[in-house]
Write an enzyme that holds these catalytic residues in place. Structure first.
Site, PDB file in Angstrom:
ATOM      1  N   ARG A 146      48.011  45.344  36.833  1.00 13.63           N
ATOM      2  CA  ARG A 146      49.449  45.234  37.088  1.00 13.63           C
ATOM      3  C   ARG A 146      50.253  44.882  35.843  1.00 13.63           C
ATOM      4  O   ARG A 146      51.379  44.400  35.956  1.00 13.63           O
ATOM      5  CB  ARG A 146      49.701  44.228  38.211  1.00 13.63           C
ATOM      6  CG  ARG A 146      49.068  44.672  39.530  1.00 13.63           C
ATOM      7  CD  ARG A 146      49.465  43.808  40.704  1.00 13.63           C
ATOM      8  NE  ARG A 146      48.798  44.277  41.908  1.00 13.63           N
ATOM      9  CZ  ARG A 146      47.584  43.908  42.294  1.00 13.63           C
ATOM     10  NH1 ARG A 146      46.886  43.038  41.576  1.00 13.63           N
ATOM     11  NH2 ARG A 146      47.044  44.398  43.399  1.00 13.63           N
ATOM     12  N   GLY A 207      38.760  37.194  46.833  1.00 12.32           N
ATOM     13  CA  GLY A 207      38.751  36.579  48.153  1.00 12.32           C
ATOM     14  C   GLY A 207      37.790  37.226  49.131  1.00 12.32           C
ATOM     15  O   GLY A 207      37.343  36.589  50.078  1.00 12.32           O
ATOM     16  N   GLU A 208      37.460  38.489  48.884  1.00 12.32           N
ATOM     17  CA  GLU A 208      36.525  39.192  49.785  1.00 12.32           C
ATOM     18  C   GLU A 208      35.072  38.979  49.360  1.00 12.32           C
ATOM     19  O   GLU A 208      34.149  39.542  49.947  1.00 12.32           O
ATOM     20  CB  GLU A 208      36.853  40.679  49.825  1.00 12.32           C
ATOM     21  CG  GLU A 208      37.971  41.019  50.795  1.00 12.32           C
ATOM     22  CD  GLU A 208      39.265  40.271  50.516  1.00 12.32           C
ATOM     23  OE1 GLU A 208      39.854  40.512  49.446  1.00 12.32           O
ATOM     24  OE2 GLU A 208      39.674  39.434  51.325  1.00 12.32           O
ATOM     25  N   TRP A 256      45.807  36.344  43.077  1.00 11.37           N
ATOM     26  CA  TRP A 256      45.706  37.548  42.265  1.00 11.37           C
ATOM     27  C   TRP A 256      47.029  38.247  41.941  1.00 11.37           C
ATOM     28  O   TRP A 256      47.038  39.427  41.591  1.00 11.37           O
ATOM     29  CB  TRP A 256      44.736  38.539  42.910  1.00 11.37           C
ATOM     30  CG  TRP A 256      44.865  38.773  44.379  1.00 11.37           C
ATOM     31  CD1 TRP A 256      44.255  38.054  45.373  1.00 11.37           C
ATOM     32  CD2 TRP A 256      45.592  39.796  45.049  1.00 11.37           C
ATOM     33  NE1 TRP A 256      44.571  38.578  46.606  1.00 11.37           N
ATOM     34  CE2 TRP A 256      45.391  39.651  46.436  1.00 11.37           C
ATOM     35  CE3 TRP A 256      46.416  40.857  44.608  1.00 11.37           C
ATOM     36  CZ2 TRP A 256      45.957  40.497  47.389  1.00 11.37           C
ATOM     37  CZ3 TRP A 256      46.981  41.706  45.554  1.00 11.37           C
ATOM     38  CH2 TRP A 256      46.750  41.513  46.923  1.00 11.37           C
ATOM     39  N   ASN A 274      44.081  34.838  51.096  1.00 10.08           N
ATOM     40  CA  ASN A 274      43.466  34.542  52.387  1.00 10.08           C
ATOM     41  C   ASN A 274      42.288  33.578  52.263  1.00 10.08           C
ATOM     42  O   ASN A 274      41.698  33.419  51.194  1.00 10.08           O
ATOM     43  CB  ASN A 274      42.975  35.844  53.037  1.00 10.08           C
ATOM     44  CG  ASN A 274      41.942  36.565  52.176  1.00 10.08           C
ATOM     45  OD1 ASN A 274      42.301  37.153  51.156  1.00 10.08           O
ATOM     46  ND2 ASN A 274      40.675  36.509  52.559  1.00 10.08           N
ATOM     47  N   ASP A 316      43.055  38.154  57.007  1.00 12.96           N
ATOM     48  CA  ASP A 316      43.108  38.681  55.637  1.00 12.96           C
ATOM     49  C   ASP A 316      44.540  38.771  55.132  1.00 12.96           C
ATOM     50  O   ASP A 316      44.887  39.673  54.380  1.00 12.96           O
ATOM     51  CB  ASP A 316      42.415  40.057  55.535  1.00 12.96           C
ATOM     52  CG  ASP A 316      42.313  40.542  54.096  1.00 12.96           C
ATOM     53  OD1 ASP A 316      42.208  39.696  53.183  1.00 12.96           O
ATOM     54  OD2 ASP A 316      42.361  41.763  53.862  1.00 12.96           O
ATOM     55  N   ARG A 343      53.016  38.676  54.152  1.00 15.34           N
ATOM     56  CA  ARG A 343      52.036  39.582  54.742  1.00 15.34           C
ATOM     57  C   ARG A 343      51.840  39.230  56.221  1.00 15.34           C
ATOM     58  O   ARG A 343      51.470  40.072  57.027  1.00 15.34           O
ATOM     59  CB  ARG A 343      50.720  39.456  53.957  1.00 15.34           C
ATOM     60  CG  ARG A 343      49.697  40.527  54.252  1.00 15.34           C
ATOM     61  CD  ARG A 343      48.792  40.739  53.058  1.00 15.34           C
ATOM     62  NE  ARG A 343      47.504  41.329  53.413  1.00 15.34           N
ATOM     63  CZ  ARG A 343      46.568  41.666  52.524  1.00 15.34           C
ATOM     64  NH1 ARG A 343      46.784  41.481  51.236  1.00 15.34           N
ATOM     65  NH2 ARG A 343      45.425  42.184  52.911  1.00 15.34           N
TER      66      ARG A 343
END
Lengths: 585, 192
Positions: A146, A207-208, A256, A274, A316, A343
């Protein structure tokens, strides 16, 4: 491990030409590339705090995160005459999410796979290109970047193999390269670093993968780590009591996205992601500081205060897009606000003071069946347990795991005083929570990846929705609906009363009237646009720039929609191109 | 995170716990032999689940069932090559009549093996799912939805992946699955 990289400049080409037997007379025209940047404007705190109107040097142009340009040469009257001034193919596929940054005529773009390209912002000629050589065994769940941070004569790139790299802005040469964490454990970086007073701040992704999130600061000069603040409190730290047992060690809370900064109180506001894994039953408690905004002292990393948008995240729903700082008048009083269309489908209006973040107001900006309401005193959403994922049972919920608005940023116009939100309506999702073992470096979702669903509400007549909200009254002013597409791109507002956005699967880049929502102009591009539009000026001429390059989560949603017989476009070509527009003279 | 057992420690623990015909060498995590790509003669062991670390035989695989994930194992010293995620392998059993000409010679009793690393962005290929286009079950990478058909050399049948999964030819040795030759094709995601 040795990290290699390559920088190609025109000097290299010239040396090759001069040392080879190639007849220079064969070159019909001067080389289009200008070589290393001869004249570069050093980036200072003063310039970042009060950027020149014609420049775009921060993620959202200004520290307050408003995504607003004061340029008005391109406006509602002449935007119909907007034409491409130049384009530049990056040669890279996947999601191009970075804004084209501009500093006094020099443009810097970043691409997926860790490339940085320096261009002449007026002509599109390349100065140099940096290519990171990524490890062969790298697992890129989100192959994107980004943008680079700008400070003095350096650029700062955060990479998916979890390094922070300082480059010479004039040449693209690597000045230093620091390992932040370990990509082999699912820790990686995709954000544009936030630089405040010579401190380069980054927040980790992962996070995942069951990481423990953090924000860290590095010395801009030598890359020395100055502080690291974990977003999940350890034993003895405030907030630790919102976790059970050892859940905090792998609790997620990745950070992030780039933070915003209040220069008056010297406070950085950073969004936190999350909780991990997804089902809340695997991490009982409120789980601070997941799905929160934290207020950090940039000098020390100390958390001054926080606000948790929702507790015990199970959907999430990262709340990583940092809140916008807006001076707001509401109910007869003026206050300094934080605005965050979440979100979690709630449009949050908060009040920021040096000591606290207070809840002011919140409302659903898209349909949700998860929240029954919000406690008026605390701002705590009241959850409907029927739509909260749990272990051993499929639970459906609206909106989907991509939320009412994912990471693409909203914008605030200082002229209209409206907030423009790239929202998604009529999407729902669901999954069955499953207790799965954590293996560092492997996905740890708390469900099988193939079980994750995206569904469409019955009777839905559109998906993407560009919304204009008055944050003072909480009223929706206008919206533009996209019948056959999600909306997955950041929004920019300008003093020309324009709202600029891509984000749709028809590859269009559009300009809307900021006051009325009227579609004033559109241009089909090479691919879908996920990146952030910017406005800049060189030699008295205003330009609009954006990267077109579809991928990552926009593509994931696209695939799910295409599979669901929704009649949407099932083939959005990939490949990055920088588009720069100007008014036809 | 440090308190969580790594896959390596679990595998090693399993190896020491189960009966092994070879004498296990004292291989630490930095042993370069653990990172070495699959070699001719290597056996294959389950890389996950209740039987993690145990050698795979043809009887462990049923036609049409989801693929098993495996690591190569050097039978000479019992070293499991789990030092690089690039060594992880997908093994699936199918009707041999469905194989194309490239796939058939690399298979044994309908069993084929491929790299478990998606050629798009290096994610693990984890799903066995009905193809987006057609009725066959295929390998699917859930990161970015690339799909690969193991009947036709794991060629890409959907999604952004630029090339097929690397293939690992198999033989049967003393009743166990073994590797007949190193990977055919490039392992790992695209770099730029």
């Amino acid at each position: 491990m040795t990290i290699k990289s390559t920088t190609v400049t025109s000097k290299t080409v010239k040396q090759w030409l001069l040392s080879s037997s190639v007849a220079l007379t064969c070159l019909a025209a001067p080389a289009a590339i200008a070589g290393p940047i001869e004249s570069y404007s050093s980036v200072t705190s003063a310039r970042l705090e009060n950027p020149e109107p014609g420049n775009w040097m921060l993620y959202r142009r200004t520290y307050d995160g408003q995504g607003y340009s004061p340029l008005d040469q391109i406006n509602t009257t002449n935007v119909k005459n907007l034409v491409p001034a130049w384009t530049f193919a990056t040669g890279v596929v996947e999601g191009h999410e970075a804004p084209p940054l501009v500093n006094n005529g020099v443009m810097f773009i970043t691409t997926p796979m860790g490339q940085v390209i320096a261009l002449n912002a007026k002509t599109g000629d390349q100065y140099w290109r940096y290519k990171r050589e990524l490890p062969e065994d790298l697992f890129q769940l989100h192959p994107t970047n980004r943008g680079v941070g700008l400070w003095q004569d350096k650029l700062y790139l955060a990479t998916t193999d979890d390094h922070l790299v300082a480059l010479d802005a004039k040449t693209g040469k690597v000045l230093w390269d620091k390992k932040v964490q370990d990509y082999k454990k699912g820790q990686y970086l995709t954000l544009m670093p936030l630089i405040v007073d010579g401190k380069v701040m980054v927040g980790g992704s992962g996070g995942e993968f069951g990481v423990r999130g953090y924000v860290a600061a590095y010395d801009a000069e030598d890359g020395k780590e100055l502080w690291r603040t974990f977003t999940i409190p350890a034993e003895g730290e405030p907030g630790h009591d919102t976790w059970s047992g050892d859940d905090w060690k792998s609790g997620g809370g990745s950070a992030w996205m780039t933070g915003t900064y209040d220069k008056d109180t010297k406070t950085v506001y950073w969004g936190v992601g999350n909780a991990a894994p997804w089902p809340g039953g695997m991490h009982p408690g409120d789980n601070l500081y997941t799905s929160s905004v934290i207020a950090l002292d940039p000098a020390t990393g100390k958390i001054k205060t926080h606000f948790q948008y929702h507790q015990n995240d199970s959907w999430d729903w990262d709340e990583v897009d940092a809140p916008m700082l807006v001076d707001l008048q509401r109910d007869g009083r003026s206050f300094k606000s934080l605005i965050h269309p979440g979100r979690d489908a709630i449009f949050w209006v908060l009040e920021r003071t040096p000591e606290r973040i207070n809840y002011v107001s919140g409302w659903n900006f898209v349909h949700t069946d998860v929240w029954k309401g919000i406690e008026p005193e605390t701002g705590r959403p009241i959850v409907d347990p029927a739509h909260k994922p749990t272990l051993g049972k499929r639970v459906d919920f609206c909106p989907s795991l991509w939320g009412g608005k994912d990471w693409p940023s909203a914008a605030y116009s200082q002229k209209t005083r409206f907030v423009y939100v790239p929202a998604n309506e009529n999407f729902c999702g669901g999954f069955t929570g499953e207790k799965l073992p954590l293996v560092p470096g492997q996905l740890w979702l708390g469900t099988k990846a193939e079980d994750i669903g995206l569904t469409v509400r019955p009777g839905a007549d559109h998906f993407g929705e560009l919304q204009a909200w008055d944050p003072a009254s909480g009223k929706k002013v206008w919206s533009h609906n996209f019948p056959k597409s999600q909306l997955f791109g950041s929004v920019t507002a300008t003093a020309g009363d324009l709202v600029l956005v891509g984000g749709t699967n028809d590859r269009m880049f559009r300009a809307f009237h900021a006051k009325t929502g009227e579609l004033l102009w559109e241009q089909k591009t090479n691919s879908g646009i996920m990146g952030m539009p910017v406005a800049y000026e060189v030699d008295g001429v205003q330009y609009i720039a954006v990267q077109s390059g579809w991928g990552v989560d926009a593509q994931r949603i696209q695939d799910a929609l295409a599979k669901g017989n929704t009649g949407v476009e099932d083939n959005v070509p990939q490949g990055g191109v920088v588009w720069v527009f100007a008014v036809k003279q | 995170m440090d308190d969580h057992p790594t896959r390596r420690s679990v595998v090693f623990g399993t190896l020491t716990a189960c009966a092994s015909v070879a004498v296990a060498a004292a291989a630490d995590d930095d042993d370069p032999r653990k990172e070495k790509q699959p070699q001719k003669g290597d056996l294959l062991v389950f890389s996950e689940g209740e039987r993690e670390g145990q050698t795979i035989t043809p009887a462990d695989l049923k036609i049409g069932e989801p693929p098993v994930h495996a690591w190569p194992k050097d039978p000479a010293n019992a070293i499991v090559r789990d030092g690089s995620r690039l060594n992880e392998v997908l093994i699936v059993r199918l009707d041999p009549n469905e194989f194309d000409e490239d796939t058939r010679p690399r298979a044994v009793e309908g069993i084929v093996a491929y790299s478990a690393i998606c050629s798009h962005a290096g994610c693990p290929v984890t799903a066995w799912i009905k193809a987006t286009e057609g009725n066959d079950d295929v390998f699917k990478c859930m990161c970015h939805n690339s799909e690969y058909d193991p009947r036709r050399g794991a060629q890409v049948v959907f999604g952004p992946a630029p090339r097929r999964l690397a293939a690992l030819p198999l033989v049967i040795k003393d009743g166990e699955l073994a590797i007949a030759a190193p990977f055919i094709g490039k392992v790992g995601g695209q770099q730029g």
